[in-house]
Motif scaffolding. Structure first.
Motif, PDB file in Angstrom:
ATOM      1  N   GLU A 184      50.997 -26.368 -14.118  1.00  0.00           N
ATOM      2  CA  GLU A 184      49.921 -25.844 -14.949  1.00  0.00           C
ATOM      3  C   GLU A 184      48.995 -26.972 -15.398  1.00  0.00           C
ATOM      4  OE1 GLU A 184      48.971 -22.913 -15.605  1.00  0.00           O
ATOM      5  OE2 GLU A 184      50.664 -21.516 -15.537  1.00  0.00           O
ATOM      6  N   GLN A 185      49.589 -28.123 -15.670  1.00  0.00           N
ATOM      7  CA  GLN A 185      48.820 -29.287 -16.088  1.00  0.00           C
ATOM      8  C   GLN A 185      49.437 -30.543 -15.502  1.00  0.00           C
ATOM      9  OE1 GLN A 185      49.126 -28.283 -20.447  1.00  0.00           O
ATOM     10  NE2 GLN A 185      46.955 -28.827 -20.452  1.00  0.00           N
ATOM     11  N   TRP A 186      48.597 -31.545 -15.241  1.00  0.00           N
ATOM     12  CA  TRP A 186      49.071 -32.861 -14.843  1.00  0.00           C
ATOM     13  C   TRP A 186      49.029 -33.784 -16.051  1.00  0.00           C
ATOM     14  CZ3 TRP A 186      50.492 -34.152  -9.757  1.00  0.00           C
ATOM     15  CH2 TRP A 186      50.221 -33.182  -8.787  1.00  0.00           C
ATOM     16  N   ASP A 187      49.698 -34.923 -15.949  1.00  0.00           N
ATOM     17  CA  ASP A 187      49.578 -35.890 -17.030  1.00  0.00           C
ATOM     18  C   ASP A 187      48.194 -36.519 -16.989  1.00  0.00           C
ATOM     19  OD1 ASP A 187      49.618 -37.810 -14.982  1.00  0.00           O
ATOM     20  OD2 ASP A 187      51.752 -38.215 -15.247  1.00  0.00           O
ATOM     21  N   GLU A 188      47.858 -37.266 -18.023  1.00  0.00           N
ATOM     22  CA  GLU A 188      46.511 -37.817 -18.153  1.00  0.00           C
ATOM     23  C   GLU A 188      46.140 -38.718 -16.993  1.00  0.00           C
ATOM     24  OE1 GLU A 188      43.798 -40.293 -21.420  1.00  0.00           O
ATOM     25  OE2 GLU A 188      45.947 -39.992 -21.746  1.00  0.00           O
ATOM     26  N   TYR A 191      44.452 -36.799 -14.105  1.00  0.00           N
ATOM     27  CA  TYR A 191      43.306 -35.945 -14.406  1.00  0.00           C
ATOM     28  C   TYR A 191      42.515 -35.659 -13.124  1.00  0.00           C
ATOM     29  CZ  TYR A 191      38.445 -34.914 -15.484  1.00  0.00           C
ATOM     30  OH  TYR A 191      37.186 -34.356 -15.497  1.00  0.00           O
ATOM     31  N   THR A 195      45.387 -27.888 -10.164  1.00  0.00           N
ATOM     32  CA  THR A 195      46.418 -27.268 -10.993  1.00  0.00           C
ATOM     33  C   THR A 195      46.718 -25.850 -10.496  1.00  0.00           C
ATOM     34  OG1 THR A 195      44.779 -26.362 -12.499  1.00  0.00           O
ATOM     35  CG2 THR A 195      45.661 -28.558 -13.025  1.00  0.00           C
ATOM     36  N   VAL A 228      46.149 -22.495 -21.058  1.00  0.00           N
ATOM     37  CA  VAL A 228      45.782 -23.877 -20.739  1.00  0.00           C
ATOM     38  C   VAL A 228      44.285 -24.102 -20.936  1.00  0.00           C
ATOM     39  CG1 VAL A 228      45.699 -25.618 -18.896  1.00  0.00           C
ATOM     40  CG2 VAL A 228      47.699 -24.114 -19.127  1.00  0.00           C
ATOM     41  N   TYR A 229      43.489 -23.087 -20.629  1.00  0.00           N
ATOM     42  CA  TYR A 229      42.025 -23.219 -20.665  1.00  0.00           C
ATOM     43  C   TYR A 229      41.439 -22.329 -21.761  1.00  0.00           C
ATOM     44  CZ  TYR A 229      43.229 -24.999 -16.066  1.00  0.00           C
ATOM     45  OH  TYR A 229      43.815 -25.696 -15.029  1.00  0.00           O
ATOM     46  N   CYS A 252      38.489 -28.406 -22.294  1.00  0.00           N
ATOM     47  CA  CYS A 252      39.363 -27.265 -22.073  1.00  0.00           C
ATOM     48  C   CYS A 252      38.764 -26.202 -21.162  1.00  0.00           C
ATOM     49  CB  CYS A 252      39.730 -26.623 -23.406  1.00  0.00           C
ATOM     50  SG  CYS A 252      38.283 -26.024 -24.353  1.00  0.00           S
ATOM     51  N   ILE A 255      38.078 -26.093 -15.117  1.00  0.00           N
ATOM     52  CA  ILE A 255      39.278 -25.744 -14.348  1.00  0.00           C
ATOM     53  C   ILE A 255      39.354 -26.508 -13.034  1.00  0.00           C
ATOM     54  CG2 ILE A 255      40.490 -23.854 -13.167  1.00  0.00           C
ATOM     55  CD1 ILE A 255      39.397 -21.952 -15.259  1.00  0.00           C
TER      56      ILE A 255
END
Length: 559
Positions: A184-188, A191, A195, A228-229, A252, A255
């Protein structure tokens, strides 16, 4: 940490011995990296997958291929904007180059030494790019060759086309695999990587294009429910314009993005899109687009057809009935949807220390008047959406690190609203979704209970018409969104086969008196052309010459 993927891809470019190790956009087949000497570690695989991000493409200028804008940089207006669909203008070699990369990655990844979680995410990205590229190919060309093995590009020259339906099914299957494999998300540090939400959004967009409302609604709802968004500045604190500036990269709402990071990889969006004297002129919004923005009470300005076309006379003045009670044609930017001022730079407005003057006289208007400069406006307006006031268009404007945003959360909401209205006319879910987009800029909610208000939508068709307009004003000048929407709605023939319009004005050559927005003087704009067969493009002429098995699409000459 927005430069991690860029650094990996740049490193890969050096390994691959591309033509320029400093150009992230260099593209070439990677045959020399397909043997066992390369596919040894997860680092090798990650470098290879990172190169596929170069396949993502976007151009703000695609808006000139619709009724929303013309090209201020006159020499840059392509054939499509004039309604000319020449097979020699199109190509797909780059797409198949990256499809080959995805196929090779999916063949090699199972044997590379790495942990299962890393392998799954790498495979998910490869499936995404293959699905995304095939979807983009069939949307553009209809039936295309389908290859799921790492053949060389020359092998394409003996391959027949698969049906659009078959390729669509396989592309959607690839996107399903990507959704199952991606986080759903990656680490910073990661970026910008694809996803789960980005894969869902492309599947949503593909389904909507071919009328699968249920699948589109399901994917949109899954993105909404993931949490997430969200909409940038959803509480309407007055920062909507900032959404299109570099400060909101990574916010946010975004996408799927094409990542830039100065000085490693830059673009020249503002330098290209700023008005003359500080840039090259960019896109010129049409009067048709300007009139699409409602007044602040939610009333459409003029009555229009189901496709949003406002009838006008030969002088460019509307003959359609004025619907808004507070709209003043002589002061048209007052009391309007706030998004109008975000998108359109107009007479009397100041930007970068320059006051925009539209009178057709260089002596009183500098270079910003109609026809006063080779790149000056031909509509009376300049685009403003991308003009970040913190960036000097003459310096940083040509060397920017702002990401290009391919999909943002507002598209998810509008897709859900449209799909749900198609499935269950006037359902509350449709109203709720579109009204979130409107509320973000303080526009009143569309509703179905009070027919005395201009926001009333009492039929499925009425709500669809308002949702279509919401698409137009929310995504005004954002690349190819309207171009493809007009096709999927079946509105392209009505919209594109007519003249577009500049602002009207009064100008006295003798006295030099200029009155904007009132009068009979205007610029004659030819518009575009569209026939039913232009729903898809012609098969590229280069590919037709190389492969005798290919059949040209109907309407474009020899089959």
């Amino acid at each position: 940490m927005k430069n991690n993927i860029l650094n990996i891809a740049l490193a890969f470019a050096g390994v691959a011995a591309l033509t320029s190790c400093s150009d992230f956009l260099d593209k070439a087949p990677k045959e020399e990296l397909s043997d066992a000497s390369f596919w040894k570690s997860s680092t090798d695989a990650e470098m290879y997958i990172s190169d596929m991000y170069n396949s993502l493409g976007w151009s703000a200028d695609d808006a000139i291929n619709t009724d929303d804008a013309t090209m201020g940089i006159k020499w840059a207006a392509g054939n499509e904007s004039k309604g000319v669909y020449d097979p020699s203008d199109y190509g797909w070699k780059s797409s198949y180059t990256y499809i080959r990369e995805a196929n090779l990655a999916l063949e090699k990844l199972p044997s590379v030494s790495m942990d299962d979680a890393t392998r799954q995410k790498l495979e998910g990205q490869a499936y995404f790019f293959r699905g995304y590229l095939y979807w983009d190919l069939i949307r553009s060309f209809g039936s295309v060759p389908y290859i799921d093995k790492p053949l060389t590009l020359s092998d394409l020259n003996n391959t027949e086309q698969s049906s659009r339906e078959d390729v669509y099914a396989k592309a959607m299957a690839d996107l399903d695999k990507a959704i199952a494999s991606l986080p759903e998300q990656w680490d910073e540090a990661n970026y910008g990587r694809i996803t789960k939400g980005a894969a869902r959004a492309i599947k949503m967009r593909a389904a909507m294009y071919y009328g699968d409302n249920q699948t589109a609604a399901n994917e949109a709802k899954a993105i909404m429910d993931a949490g997430v968004y969200d909409l940038w500045d959803k509480d309407n604190t007055g920062k909507y314009a900032n959404l299109f500036w570099e400060e909101t990269d990574g916010c946010c709402e975004n996408i799927l993005v094409i990542q830039y990071n100065a000085p490693d990889r830059t673009n020249y969006l503002i330098g290209w899109e700023a008005f003359p004297t500080l840039g090259w002129g960019g896109m010129d919004p049409t009067q048709d687009l300007v009139d699409a923005f409602e007044d602040k009470d939610g009333s459409p300005i003029y009555e229009s057809s189901a496709a949003g076309v406002v009838a006008r006379d030969n002088n460019g003045n509307p003959t359609a009935r004025q619907l808004s009670q507070i709209f003043d044609p002589a002061n048209p930017f007052a009391n309007r949807d706030p998004r109008l001022e975000v998108n359109v730079l107009h007479h009397g407005e100041e930007m970068y220390g320059v006051t925009i003057k539209i009178a057709p006289n260089r002596g009183i208007s500098g270079d910003t008047g109609i026809g006063c400069h080779g790149d000056a406006t031909e509509t009376g307006y300049y685009q403003q959406k991308w003009l970040d006031p913190s960036i000097n268009p003459q310096t940083q404007g040509w060397d920017m690190g702002k990401d290009y945003v391919l999909i943002r959360y507002a598209e998810v909401l509008l897709t859900y609203a449209e799909a749900m209205n198609n499935l269950n006319p006037l359902c509350q879910e449709a109203f709720d979704a579109v009204n979130k987009v409107r509320a973000r800029v303080g526009m009143p909610a569309l509703q179905k209970t009070d027919a005395s208000k201009p926001t009333y939508c009492g039929t499925q068709a009425e709500l669809l018409k308002r949702i279509k307009n919401e698409w137009r004003v929310e995504f005004a000048l954002e690349g190819d969104i309207r171009k493809w929407n007009l096709r999927r709605w079946g509105d392209a023939k009505e919209v594109l086969n007519r003249k577009y319009h500049s602002m009207v004005y009064t100008y006295d050559d003798a006295t030099k008196n200029f009155t904007p927005y009132v009068g009979t003087q205007h610029v004659s704009l030819p518009g575009s052309k569209y026939s039913d067969h232009n729903y898809i493009y012609p098969i590229p002429q280069e590919e037709m010459d190389l492969n005798p098995k290919l059949k040209q699409n109907p309407g474009y000459g020899k089959n």
